[in-house]
Write a protein that holds these residues in place. Structure first.
Motif, PDB file in Angstrom:
ATOM      1  N   TYR A  13       0.878  -1.174   0.000  1.00 59.88           N
ATOM      2  CA  TYR A  13       0.000   0.000   0.000  1.00 59.88           C
ATOM      3  C   TYR A  13       0.915   1.224   0.000  1.00 59.88           C
ATOM      4  O   TYR A  13       1.785   1.326   0.870  1.00 59.88           O
ATOM      5  CB  TYR A  13      -0.863   0.047   1.259  1.00 59.88           C
ATOM      6  N   HIS A  14       0.737   2.117  -0.917  1.00 58.66           N
ATOM      7  CA  HIS A  14       1.585   3.323  -1.015  1.00 58.66           C
ATOM      8  C   HIS A  14       3.060   2.943  -0.961  1.00 58.66           C
ATOM      9  O   HIS A  14       3.837   3.499  -0.195  1.00 58.66           O
ATOM     10  CB  HIS A  14       1.262   4.313   0.112  1.00 58.66           C
ATOM     11  N   VAL A  18       3.063  -4.860   2.555  1.00 61.08           N
ATOM     12  CA  VAL A  18       2.217  -5.381   3.636  1.00 61.08           C
ATOM     13  C   VAL A  18       2.338  -6.906   3.657  1.00 61.08           C
ATOM     14  O   VAL A  18       2.421  -7.517   4.725  1.00 61.08           O
ATOM     15  CB  VAL A  18       0.749  -4.951   3.425  1.00 61.08           C
ATOM     16  N   PRO A  37      -1.061 -11.062  14.518  1.00 59.94           N
ATOM     17  CA  PRO A  37      -1.391  -9.858  15.288  1.00 59.94           C
ATOM     18  C   PRO A  37      -2.081  -8.803  14.420  1.00 59.94           C
ATOM     19  O   PRO A  37      -2.142  -8.950  13.190  1.00 59.94           O
ATOM     20  CB  PRO A  37      -0.021  -9.358  15.760  1.00 59.94           C
ATOM     21  N   ASN A  38      -2.587  -7.759  15.044  1.00 60.96           N
ATOM     22  CA  ASN A  38      -3.179  -6.649  14.292  1.00 60.96           C
ATOM     23  C   ASN A  38      -2.182  -6.110  13.293  1.00 60.96           C
ATOM     24  O   ASN A  38      -1.018  -5.931  13.622  1.00 60.96           O
ATOM     25  CB  ASN A  38      -3.553  -5.500  15.247  1.00 60.96           C
ATOM     26  N   GLY A  39      -2.647  -5.858  12.086  1.00 63.35           N
ATOM     27  CA  GLY A  39      -1.763  -5.278  11.078  1.00 63.35           C
ATOM     28  C   GLY A  39      -0.889  -6.304  10.376  1.00 63.35           C
ATOM     29  O   GLY A  39      -0.031  -5.959   9.572  1.00 63.35           O
ATOM     30  N   ALA A  40      -1.131  -7.610  10.654  1.00 63.10           N
ATOM     31  CA  ALA A  40      -0.295  -8.675  10.058  1.00 63.10           C
ATOM     32  C   ALA A  40      -0.572  -8.859   8.562  1.00 63.10           C
ATOM     33  O   ALA A  40       0.198  -9.497   7.859  1.00 63.10           O
ATOM     34  CB  ALA A  40      -0.549  -9.989  10.783  1.00 63.10           C
ATOM     35  N   GLY A  41      -1.720  -8.327   8.110  1.00 60.81           N
ATOM     36  CA  GLY A  41      -2.060  -8.470   6.697  1.00 60.81           C
ATOM     37  C   GLY A  41      -3.112  -9.538   6.432  1.00 60.81           C
ATOM     38  O   GLY A  41      -3.298  -9.982   5.297  1.00 60.81           O
ATOM     39  N   LYS A  42      -3.867  -9.928   7.466  1.00 59.60           N
ATOM     40  CA  LYS A  42      -4.852 -11.015   7.314  1.00 59.60           C
ATOM     41  C   LYS A  42      -5.990 -10.595   6.376  1.00 59.60           C
ATOM     42  O   LYS A  42      -6.340 -11.330   5.447  1.00 59.60           O
ATOM     43  CB  LYS A  42      -5.413 -11.419   8.697  1.00 59.60           C
ATOM     44  N   THR A  43      -6.546  -9.409   6.642  1.00 56.66           N
ATOM     45  CA  THR A  43      -7.628  -8.923   5.777  1.00 56.66           C
ATOM     46  C   THR A  43      -7.110  -8.690   4.361  1.00 56.66           C
ATOM     47  O   THR A  43      -7.757  -9.051   3.374  1.00 56.66           O
ATOM     48  CB  THR A  43      -8.200  -7.600   6.356  1.00 56.66           C
ATOM     49  N   THR A  44      -5.912  -8.123   4.292  1.00 61.76           N
ATOM     50  CA  THR A  44      -5.313  -7.858   2.974  1.00 61.76           C
ATOM     51  C   THR A  44      -5.143  -9.160   2.192  1.00 61.76           C
ATOM     52  O   THR A  44      -5.387  -9.207   0.983  1.00 61.76           O
ATOM     53  CB  THR A  44      -3.948  -7.156   3.152  1.00 61.76           C
ATOM     54  N   ARG A 211       2.834 -10.565   7.991  1.00 65.53           N
ATOM     55  CA  ARG A 211       3.377  -9.936   6.764  1.00 65.53           C
ATOM     56  C   ARG A 211       4.020 -10.967   5.832  1.00 65.53           C
ATOM     57  O   ARG A 211       4.271 -10.702   4.687  1.00 65.53           O
ATOM     58  CB  ARG A 211       4.397  -8.849   7.113  1.00 65.53           C
TER      59      ARG A 211
HETATM   60  P1  ADP Z   1      -4.925  -7.374   9.753  1.00 67.52           P
HETATM   61  O1  ADP Z   1      -6.182  -7.805   9.079  1.00 67.52           O
HETATM   62  O2  ADP Z   1      -3.970  -8.485  10.019  1.00 67.52           O
HETATM   63  O3  ADP Z   1      -5.147  -6.543  11.005  1.00 67.52           O
HETATM   64  P2  ADP Z   1      -4.685  -5.590   7.471  1.00 67.52           P
HETATM   65  O4  ADP Z   1      -4.599  -6.435   6.272  1.00 67.52           O
HETATM   66  O5  ADP Z   1      -5.992  -4.947   7.794  1.00 67.52           O
HETATM   67  O6  ADP Z   1      -4.132  -6.408   8.736  1.00 67.52           O
HETATM   68  O7  ADP Z   1      -3.609  -4.422   7.369  1.00 67.52           O
HETATM   69  C1  ADP Z   1      -2.220  -4.663   7.177  1.00 67.52           C
HETATM   70  C2  ADP Z   1      -1.491  -3.326   7.084  1.00 67.52           C
HETATM   71  O8  ADP Z   1      -1.880  -2.651   5.890  1.00 67.52           O
HETATM   72  C3  ADP Z   1      -1.791  -2.380   8.233  1.00 67.52           C
HETATM   73  O9  ADP Z   1      -0.592  -1.695   8.565  1.00 67.52           O
HETATM   74  C4  ADP Z   1      -2.801  -1.429   7.646  1.00 67.52           C
HETATM   75  O10 ADP Z   1      -2.721  -0.173   8.261  1.00 67.52           O
HETATM   76  C5  ADP Z   1      -2.399  -1.379   6.180  1.00 67.52           C
HETATM   77  N1  ADP Z   1      -3.550  -1.155   5.282  1.00 67.52           N
HETATM   78  C6  ADP Z   1      -4.645  -1.950   5.196  1.00 67.52           C
HETATM   79  N2  ADP Z   1      -5.506  -1.501   4.251  1.00 67.52           N
HETATM   80  C7  ADP Z   1      -4.921  -0.368   3.732  1.00 67.52           C
HETATM   81  C8  ADP Z   1      -5.293   0.561   2.716  1.00 67.52           C
HETATM   82  N3  ADP Z   1      -6.439   0.420   2.023  1.00 67.52           N
HETATM   83  N4  ADP Z   1      -4.452   1.581   2.444  1.00 67.52           N
HETATM   84  C9  ADP Z   1      -3.284   1.714   3.114  1.00 67.52           C
HETATM   85  N5  ADP Z   1      -2.867   0.863   4.077  1.00 67.52           N
HETATM   86  C10 ADP Z   1      -3.663  -0.161   4.396  1.00 67.52           C
END
Ligand code: ADP
Length: 245
Positions: A13-14, A18, A37-44, A211
């Motif tokens: 991202y930018h 991730v 953990p939070n921010g690990a990239g699970k949703t991504t 990550r």
């Molecule tokens: P998790 O689901 O494990 O908590 P995410 O996949 O939500 O992790 O996010 C992983 C990282 O990517 C985080 O640092 C988050 O801030 C960043 N991030 C997620 N979505 C975006 C986005 N659309 N634009 C920029 N950064 C993002």
């Protein structure tokens, strides 16, 4: 045959990475937990497999074919956010949206679609709420409606991002029973979750992610102190509680 193959997936991202070079294979007909953990990239990771992330490289296939969002092979329950739509949409309408891959967007749902949607609401214990405006339901109730929408898609694979968020203990139990039923039907369910105990008790496979892939395999093999340390770093106090090896 495998359900999901991911090879060399990298997402930024930018220009900030991730996910880096994520590679794994998942079997069919199991419940798989994605933990980290939070921010690990699970949703991504889920979004990248579903083609919802623009800047990604690598190869992804679902049930042996390159995944395209249009193929609609995955029933998806996104991470919960409170729905505050200001146009009238009742719970039944939301669940019937899951049938659009069968009807096409511009056709009215058939009677069969409605019957099926009502059945899906019943499966998540929301049959009494079919005519209620989605914006007037609590967060946990909305979560169950979105789960019903995914069920209505009637796919072989389901992705659920924190499906237990905001639901009470009894509902969590009934959702776990539902996931187990899907598995018994040979379906594959991928669940982002944070409770290690639930994962140990009910999920067959686990993908540990921070990550990058820390470990992926049968839950009892993956849950070692070393792997959990690599995933969660210093936040280890809770590991004692789950009796990890
Ligand atoms: P998790 O689901 O494990 O908590 P995410 O996949 O939500 O992790 O996010 C992983 C990282 O990517 C985080 O640092 C988050 O801030 C960043 N991030 C997620 N979505 C975006 C986005 N659309 N634009 C920029 N950064 C993002």
């Amino acid at each position: 045959m495998t359900s999901i193959n991911v090879h060399g997936l990298t997402v930024a991202y930018h220009r900030k990475p991730v996910l880096s070079d994520v590679t794994f294979e998942l079997p069919k007909g199991v419940i798989i937990g994605i933990l980290g953990p939070n921010g690990a990239g699970k949703t991504t990771l889920m979004k990248a497999i579903l083609g919802l992330v623009q800047r990604s490289t690598g190869e992804v296939s679902v049930l042996g074919e390159a995944y395209s969002p249009k193929s609609n092979k995955v029933g998806y329950v996104p991470q919960r956010g409170t729905v505050d739509w200001d146009f009238p949409t009742d719970a039944l309408d939301v669940v019937r949206m899951g049938r659009y891959r069968h009807t096409g967007w511009f056709r009215l749902p058939s009677k069969k679609d409605t019957v099926m949607a009502l059945d899906c609401l019943k499966q998540v214990g929301m049959e009494g709420f079919a005519g209620r405006q989605i914006s007037q339901l609590s967060g946990g109730q909305q979560q169950r409606v979105f789960l019903a929408r995914a069920l209505a898609q009637d796919t072989e694979v389901y992705f659920m991002d924190e499906p237990f968020a905001g639901v009470d203990a009894a509902t969590e139990k009934s959702i776990i029973a539902l996931l187990t039923e899907l598995k018994d039907q040979g379906k594959t369910v991928l669940v982002v979750h944070h409770d290690l105990q639930t994962v140990t008790d009910y999920f067959d496979w686990t993908l540990l992610l921070n990550r990058r892939v820390i470990a992926c395999g049968p839950t009892e093999e993956v849950f070692t102190t070393e792997n959990l340390r690599s995933t969660y770093g210093g936040k280890l106090a809770f590991l004692d509680k789950i009796g990890s090896r």
